[in-house]
Write an enzyme that holds these catalytic residues in place. Structure first.
Site, PDB file in Angstrom:
ATOM      1  N   CYS A  96      38.453  36.398  43.920  1.00 58.87           N
ATOM      2  CA  CYS A  96      38.408  37.706  43.445  1.00 58.87           C
ATOM      3  C   CYS A  96      37.034  38.401  44.239  1.00 58.87           C
ATOM      4  CB  CYS A  96      38.164  37.749  41.824  1.00 58.87           C
ATOM      5  SG  CYS A  96      38.056  39.476  41.330  1.00 58.87           S
ATOM      6  N   HIS A 138      46.980  38.856  38.632  1.00 57.46           N
ATOM      7  CA  HIS A 138      45.691  39.027  38.751  1.00 57.46           C
ATOM      8  C   HIS A 138      45.171  40.419  38.782  1.00 57.46           C
ATOM      9  CE1 HIS A 138      41.593  37.377  40.703  1.00 57.46           C
ATOM     10  NE2 HIS A 138      41.793  38.712  41.057  1.00 57.46           N
ATOM     11  N   GLU A 139      45.750  41.380  39.575  1.00 51.67           N
ATOM     12  CA  GLU A 139      45.423  42.763  39.753  1.00 51.67           C
ATOM     13  C   GLU A 139      45.364  43.567  38.223  1.00 51.67           C
ATOM     14  OE1 GLU A 139      43.259  43.458  42.007  1.00 51.67           O
ATOM     15  OE2 GLU A 139      43.985  41.581  43.294  1.00 51.67           O
ATOM     16  N   HIS A 142      42.885  42.863  35.722  1.00 48.71           N
ATOM     17  CA  HIS A 142      41.512  43.643  35.925  1.00 48.71           C
ATOM     18  C   HIS A 142      41.676  45.091  35.115  1.00 48.71           C
ATOM     19  CE1 HIS A 142      39.259  41.708  38.786  1.00 48.71           C
ATOM     20  NE2 HIS A 142      40.277  41.422  39.681  1.00 48.71           N
TER      21      HIS A 142
HETATM   22 NI    NI Z   1      40.312  40.137  41.246  1.00 47.17          NI
END
Ligand code: NI
Length: 169
Positions: A96, A138-139, A142
């Site tokens: 990341c 994953h995105e 966030h």
């Molecule tokens: Ni990330």
């Protein structure tokens, strides 16, 4: 063109839930996405996606690379929602831009459907599998204040990439 500064783990904004975008077609959102694209390009392939909170903007906007018929394209996704389509999971390395230099093994569902809006305000609905599904999850994490180390079941695989180079499996 603007290169934005990346927020790193420890910045409180990375632990917050991002706000929904009222109007995906607004000039401000277009500008934000353009700046996020510039920022990602400037980092030269070290990241495959970026979420707005990573550039200190607490809005539900992500960009990511997706492979379609062996071609890579960049997807902009606004106000995304994810539906998990399988109980099957796989474990793979993640890194990341907000956790520079490190990587760790994360278990994620193999198949998802993501929906959301693009910059034209059109609804997107796409099924993603494998690595693509991992990147989207994953995105989107966030946007809910979750960084991949929080998803790791076994922290013993959290490592510096520079060290792993010498001791690869
Ligand atoms: Ni990330």
């Amino acid at each position: 063109m603007a290169i934005l500064k990346i927020a790193k783990m420890g910045h409180p904004l990375l632990l917050q839930k991002a706000k929904e975008v009222d109007d995906p077609t607004s000039p401000q959102i277009k500008q934000l996405v353009n700046d996020m694209l510039d920022t990602l390009n400037d980092l030269g392939g070290s990241g495959v996606g970026l979420a707005a909170p990573q550039v200190h903007i607490s809005l539900q906007v992500v960009i990511f690379e997706a492979v379609n018929e062996k071609k890579t394209s960049l997807i902009t996704l606004i106000n995304p929602k994810i539906k998990i389509l399988t109980k099957e999971t796989s474990i793979d390395w993640e890194g990341c831009l907000s956790v520079p230099g490190l990587r760790g093994k994360v278990s994620r569902p193999n198949k998802i459907k993501y929906t959301g809006f693009n910059l034209e305000g059109k609804k997107i609905s796409t099924i993603a599998e494998g690595f693509d599904a991992r990147v989207v999850q994953h995105e989107c994490d966030h946007l809910f204040g979750i960084l991949y180390p929080q998803r790791m079941e076994d922290l013993s695989s959290l490592q510096f990439v520079s060290e792993a180079r010498h001791w690869s499996e």
